[in-house]
Design a protein around this motif. Structure first.
Motif, PDB file in Angstrom:
ATOM      1  N   SER A 131     125.371  25.704  80.546  1.00  0.00           N
ATOM      2  CA  SER A 131     126.469  26.623  80.220  1.00  0.00           C
ATOM      3  C   SER A 131     126.425  27.036  78.758  1.00  0.00           C
ATOM      4  CB  SER A 131     127.825  25.983  80.524  1.00  0.00           C
ATOM      5  OG  SER A 131     127.982  25.803  81.899  1.00  0.00           O
ATOM      6  N   TRP A 132     126.233  26.077  77.868  1.00  0.00           N
ATOM      7  CA  TRP A 132     126.197  26.376  76.437  1.00  0.00           C
ATOM      8  C   TRP A 132     125.008  27.275  76.094  1.00  0.00           C
ATOM      9  CZ3 TRP A 132     123.149  25.966  72.131  1.00  0.00           C
ATOM     10  CH2 TRP A 132     123.785  26.051  70.889  1.00  0.00           C
ATOM     11  N   LEU A 133     123.850  26.962  76.658  1.00  0.00           N
ATOM     12  CA  LEU A 133     122.645  27.717  76.340  1.00  0.00           C
ATOM     13  C   LEU A 133     122.651  29.135  76.907  1.00  0.00           C
ATOM     14  CD1 LEU A 133     119.946  24.974  76.919  1.00  0.00           C
ATOM     15  CD2 LEU A 133     120.361  26.183  74.770  1.00  0.00           C
ATOM     16  N   PHE A 134     123.088  29.263  78.169  1.00  0.00           N
ATOM     17  CA  PHE A 134     122.859  30.513  78.895  1.00  0.00           C
ATOM     18  C   PHE A 134     124.114  31.229  79.374  1.00  0.00           C
ATOM     19  CE2 PHE A 134     119.132  27.726  79.799  1.00  0.00           C
ATOM     20  CZ  PHE A 134     118.232  28.386  78.968  1.00  0.00           C
ATOM     21  N   GLY A 135     125.269  30.577  79.295  1.00  0.00           N
ATOM     22  CA  GLY A 135     126.507  31.229  79.704  1.00  0.00           C
ATOM     23  C   GLY A 135     126.812  31.163  81.189  1.00  0.00           C
ATOM     24  N   TYR A 136     126.081  30.350  81.926  1.00  0.00           N
ATOM     25  CA  TYR A 136     126.368  30.196  83.355  1.00  0.00           C
ATOM     26  C   TYR A 136     127.619  29.345  83.545  1.00  0.00           C
ATOM     27  CZ  TYR A 136     121.774  32.050  84.661  1.00  0.00           C
ATOM     28  OH  TYR A 136     120.680  32.856  84.855  1.00  0.00           O
ATOM     29  N   SER A 137     128.436  29.702  84.529  1.00  0.00           N
ATOM     30  CA  SER A 137     129.621  28.908  84.867  1.00  0.00           C
ATOM     31  C   SER A 137     129.211  27.753  85.772  1.00  0.00           C
ATOM     32  CB  SER A 137     130.653  29.774  85.582  1.00  0.00           C
ATOM     33  OG  SER A 137     130.177  30.123  86.871  1.00  0.00           O
ATOM     34  N   GLU A 138     130.130  26.824  85.951  1.00  0.00           N
ATOM     35  CA  GLU A 138     129.876  25.685  86.844  1.00  0.00           C
ATOM     36  C   GLU A 138     129.570  26.175  88.255  1.00  0.00           C
ATOM     37  OE1 GLU A 138     132.213  21.756  88.536  1.00  0.00           O
ATOM     38  OE2 GLU A 138     132.828  22.597  86.618  1.00  0.00           O
ATOM     39  N   SER A 139     130.318  27.159  88.732  1.00  0.00           N
ATOM     40  CA  SER A 139     130.073  27.668  90.087  1.00  0.00           C
ATOM     41  C   SER A 139     128.727  28.391  90.173  1.00  0.00           C
ATOM     42  CB  SER A 139     131.217  28.566  90.570  1.00  0.00           C
ATOM     43  OG  SER A 139     131.311  29.719  89.780  1.00  0.00           O
ATOM     44  N   ASP A 140     128.337  29.099  89.090  1.00  0.00           N
ATOM     45  CA  ASP A 140     127.009  29.734  89.058  1.00  0.00           C
ATOM     46  C   ASP A 140     125.914  28.680  89.211  1.00  0.00           C
ATOM     47  OD1 ASP A 140     128.072  32.286  88.497  1.00  0.00           O
ATOM     48  OD2 ASP A 140     127.818  32.044  86.323  1.00  0.00           O
ATOM     49  N   ILE A 141     126.049  27.604  88.456  1.00  0.00           N
ATOM     50  CA  ILE A 141     125.040  26.542  88.483  1.00  0.00           C
ATOM     51  C   ILE A 141     124.968  25.921  89.872  1.00  0.00           C
ATOM     52  CG2 ILE A 141     124.384  24.289  87.528  1.00  0.00           C
ATOM     53  CD1 ILE A 141     125.825  25.253  84.898  1.00  0.00           C
ATOM     54  N   ASN A 142     126.125  25.632  90.464  1.00  0.00           N
ATOM     55  CA  ASN A 142     126.139  25.057  91.815  1.00  0.00           C
ATOM     56  C   ASN A 142     125.496  25.988  92.830  1.00  0.00           C
ATOM     57  OD1 ASN A 142     127.394  22.657  91.053  1.00  0.00           O
ATOM     58  ND2 ASN A 142     129.438  23.512  91.314  1.00  0.00           N
ATOM     59  N   ASP A 143     125.806  27.290  92.731  1.00  0.00           N
ATOM     60  CA  ASP A 143     125.217  28.268  93.649  1.00  0.00           C
ATOM     61  C   ASP A 143     123.703  28.326  93.487  1.00  0.00           C
ATOM     62  OD1 ASP A 143     127.746  28.889  94.577  1.00  0.00           O
ATOM     63  OD2 ASP A 143     127.890  30.789  93.468  1.00  0.00           O
ATOM     64  N   MET A 144     123.232  28.370  92.247  1.00  0.00           N
ATOM     65  CA  MET A 144     121.786  28.438  92.002  1.00  0.00           C
ATOM     66  C   MET A 144     121.084  27.146  92.421  1.00  0.00           C
ATOM     67  SD  MET A 144     121.491  30.533  88.412  1.00  0.00           S
ATOM     68  CE  MET A 144     122.500  29.357  87.511  1.00  0.00           C
ATOM     69  N   ALA A 145     121.747  26.014  92.224  1.00  0.00           N
ATOM     70  CA  ALA A 145     121.149  24.725  92.577  1.00  0.00           C
ATOM     71  C   ALA A 145     121.017  24.553  94.083  1.00  0.00           C
ATOM     72  CB  ALA A 145     121.967  23.579  91.989  1.00  0.00           C
ATOM     73  N   SER A 146     121.792  25.298  94.847  1.00  0.00           N
ATOM     74  CA  SER A 146     121.690  25.207  96.310  1.00  0.00           C
ATOM     75  C   SER A 146     121.086  26.472  96.906  1.00  0.00           C
ATOM     76  CB  SER A 146     123.071  24.942  96.915  1.00  0.00           C
ATOM     77  OG  SER A 146     123.952  26.001  96.603  1.00  0.00           O
ATOM     78  N   GLY A 147     120.674  27.406  96.066  1.00  0.00           N
ATOM     79  CA  GLY A 147     120.124  28.665  96.545  1.00  0.00           C
ATOM     80  C   GLY A 147     118.618  28.727  96.402  1.00  0.00           C
ATOM     81  N   ASP A 148     118.098  29.948  96.444  1.00  0.00           N
ATOM     82  CA  ASP A 148     116.645  30.123  96.392  1.00  0.00           C
ATOM     83  C   ASP A 148     116.177  30.928  95.176  1.00  0.00           C
ATOM     84  OD1 ASP A 148     117.607  32.578  97.161  1.00  0.00           O
ATOM     85  OD2 ASP A 148     116.386  32.733  98.965  1.00  0.00           O
ATOM     86  N   ILE A 149     116.993  30.984  94.131  1.00  0.00           N
ATOM     87  CA  ILE A 149     116.616  31.679  92.901  1.00  0.00           C
ATOM     88  C   ILE A 149     115.443  30.936  92.244  1.00  0.00           C
ATOM     89  CG2 ILE A 149     118.339  30.411  91.563  1.00  0.00           C
ATOM     90  CD1 ILE A 149     118.687  32.836  89.784  1.00  0.00           C
ATOM     91  N   THR A 150     114.530  31.673  91.655  1.00  0.00           N
ATOM     92  CA  THR A 150     113.410  31.031  90.957  1.00  0.00           C
ATOM     93  C   THR A 150     113.838  30.622  89.551  1.00  0.00           C
ATOM     94  OG1 THR A 150     112.538  33.071  90.005  1.00  0.00           O
ATOM     95  CG2 THR A 150     111.711  32.438  92.204  1.00  0.00           C
ATOM     96  N   TYR A 151     113.081  29.716  88.987  1.00  0.00           N
ATOM     97  CA  TYR A 151     113.366  29.264  87.630  1.00  0.00           C
ATOM     98  C   TYR A 151     113.192  30.420  86.637  1.00  0.00           C
ATOM     99  CZ  TYR A 151     113.515  25.930  83.716  1.00  0.00           C
ATOM    100  OH  TYR A 151     113.849  25.237  82.586  1.00  0.00           O
ATOM    101  N   GLY A 152     112.201  31.251  86.868  1.00  0.00           N
ATOM    102  CA  GLY A 152     112.000  32.407  86.007  1.00  0.00           C
ATOM    103  C   GLY A 152     113.181  33.359  86.042  1.00  0.00           C
TER     104      GLY A 152
END
Length: 117
Positions: free
Chosen positions: A37-58
Motif C-alpha cells: 500500500s505504501w509503495l504502490f497505493g493499492y488498497s487492502e481490497s485491491d491486494i486481496n483481489d489480486m492475490a486471489s486473481g490472475d493478474i501478472t506480477y508485471g
C-alpha cells in the motif's frame, strides 16, 4: 532449463512467497500489505483481489494506482544489486518491494522500513 520471466508469473504466486518470507520470521501478512500500500497505493481490497486473481506480477507493478514518490529514495542491495542504480522502473519497483520485505522479515519496524523515522 529455460529462464522464467518473473513479470509473467501470477501476482498470487509472488505474493504468497513474500508473505511466507515474513511469516517464517514471525511477522504478519498485514505488514506485507502495508508495504504494498505504501509503495504502490493499492488498497487492502485491491491486494486481496489480486492475490486471489490472475493478474501478472508485471501488470501489478506497472498498473500501480498511486506509486509513492518517496519509494525512489530507498537505498540498499537486493541480490547484490543496488536498487538506487536500477534504471528500469518496473525492475526497480520489484527490487524495492523485495528490499522492504527483507527488512520486515529481519524485524525492522514498519516506520523505519518506510523511512518515516
Amino acid at each position: 532449463m529455460p529462464k522464467t520471466d518473473v513479470y509473467s508469473l501470477p501476482f498470487s504466486t509472488i505474493y504468497k512467497l513474500l508473505v511466507n518470507k515474513v511469516e517464517r520470521k514471525g511477522r504478519e501478512r498485514r505488514e506485507v500489505d502495508a508495504a504494498i500500500s505504501w509503495l504502490f497505493g493499492y488498497s487492502e481490497s485491491d491486494i486481496n483481489d489480486m492475490a486471489s486473481g490472475d493478474i501478472t506480477y508485471g501488470h501489478f507493478l506497472s498498473s500501480a494506482p498511486s506509486p509513492n514518490p518517496k519509494r525512489l529514495e530507498k537505498k540498499g542491495r537486493v541480490c547484490g544489486i543496488r536498487v538506487e542504480e536500477i534504471r528500469d522502473e518496473r525492475e526497480r519497483d520489484m527490487r524495492i518491494l523485495d528490499l522492504f520485505v527483507d527488512e520486515i522479515a529481519k524485524g525492522k519496524p514498519l516506520e523505519k522500513v518506510f523511512m518515516e523515522e
